[in-house]
Design a protein around this motif. Structure first.
Motif, short mmCIF file in Angstrom:
data_model
loop_
_atom_site.label_atom_id
_atom_site.label_comp_id
_atom_site.label_asym_id
_atom_site.label_seq_id
_atom_site.Cartn_x
_atom_site.Cartn_y
_atom_site.Cartn_z
N ARG A 8 100.87 -4.18 56.83
CA ARG A 8 100.36 -3.61 55.99
C ARG A 8 101.69 -2.84 54.79
O ARG A 8 101.33 -3.30 54.29
N ALA A 9 102.94 -2.35 55.22
CA ALA A 9 103.79 -2.07 54.70
C ALA A 9 104.37 -3.10 53.41
O ALA A 9 104.80 -3.13 53.31
N ALA A 13 105.38 -4.21 50.11
CA ALA A 13 106.07 -4.36 49.84
C ALA A 13 106.08 -6.40 49.06
O ALA A 13 106.82 -6.11 47.83
N GLU A 14 105.61 -7.28 49.32
CA GLU A 14 106.04 -8.04 48.65
C GLU A 14 105.39 -8.53 47.63
O GLU A 14 105.08 -8.99 46.32
N GLY A 15 103.79 -7.36 47.29
CA GLY A 15 102.84 -7.60 46.55
C GLY A 15 103.26 -6.81 45.37
O GLY A 15 103.50 -7.52 43.47
N TYR A 16 104.10 -5.79 45.43
CA TYR A 16 105.29 -5.03 44.44
C TYR A 16 105.93 -5.94 43.89
O TYR A 16 105.85 -5.74 42.52
N THR A 48 113.14 -5.84 43.42
CA THR A 48 112.81 -5.23 42.66
C THR A 48 113.53 -4.14 42.05
O THR A 48 113.05 -4.23 40.39
N ASP A 49 114.40 -4.18 42.19
CA ASP A 49 115.56 -2.85 41.31
C ASP A 49 116.18 -3.65 40.29
O ASP A 49 115.75 -3.47 39.49
N GLU A 50 116.59 -4.48 40.19
CA GLU A 50 117.07 -5.21 39.01
C GLU A 50 115.58 -5.38 38.60
O GLU A 50 115.59 -6.03 36.78
N ARG A 51 114.55 -6.34 39.22
CA ARG A 51 113.55 -6.92 37.31
C ARG A 51 113.04 -5.29 36.62
O ARG A 51 112.62 -5.83 35.85
N GLU A 52 112.82 -4.34 37.81
CA GLU A 52 112.71 -2.93 37.12
C GLU A 52 113.31 -2.97 35.49
O GLU A 52 113.00 -2.41 34.70
N THR A 53 114.63 -2.97 36.19
CA THR A 53 115.78 -2.71 35.38
C THR A 53 115.78 -3.69 34.22
O THR A 53 115.97 -3.07 33.03
#
Length: 71
Positions: A8-9, A13-16, A48-53
């Motif tokens: 589930r976790a 994470a993949e969906g996020y 994900t960190d790069e995408r958020e930036t």
């Protein structure tokens, strides 16, 4: 942690991560127009960190290249 909890976790994470890529691509297309295949690949293969930036940078960037400048 049980196997079900772990799966589930991982699914969360993949969906996020996929959602973060989708938002970034949608914002970039809305602001800059059609994106190159290279840009789409770069976004989809980033963490994900790069995408958020990058998503935040879309708000102030004048060009798509400004979104991807190194920190």
């Amino acid at each position: 942690m049980t196997t079900a909890e772990r799966l589930r976790a991982e699914g969360y994470a993949e969906g996020y991560a996929e959602g973060a890529a989708w938002v970034l691509l949608e914002l970039a297309v809305a602001k800059f127009g059609t994106l190159s295949a290279e840009t789409v690949h770069r976004v989809r293969s980033a963490d994900t960190d790069e995408r958020e930036t990058w998503a935040l940078r879309v708000l102030t960037a004048s060009t798509i290249d400004e979104v991807f400048v190194p920190d």
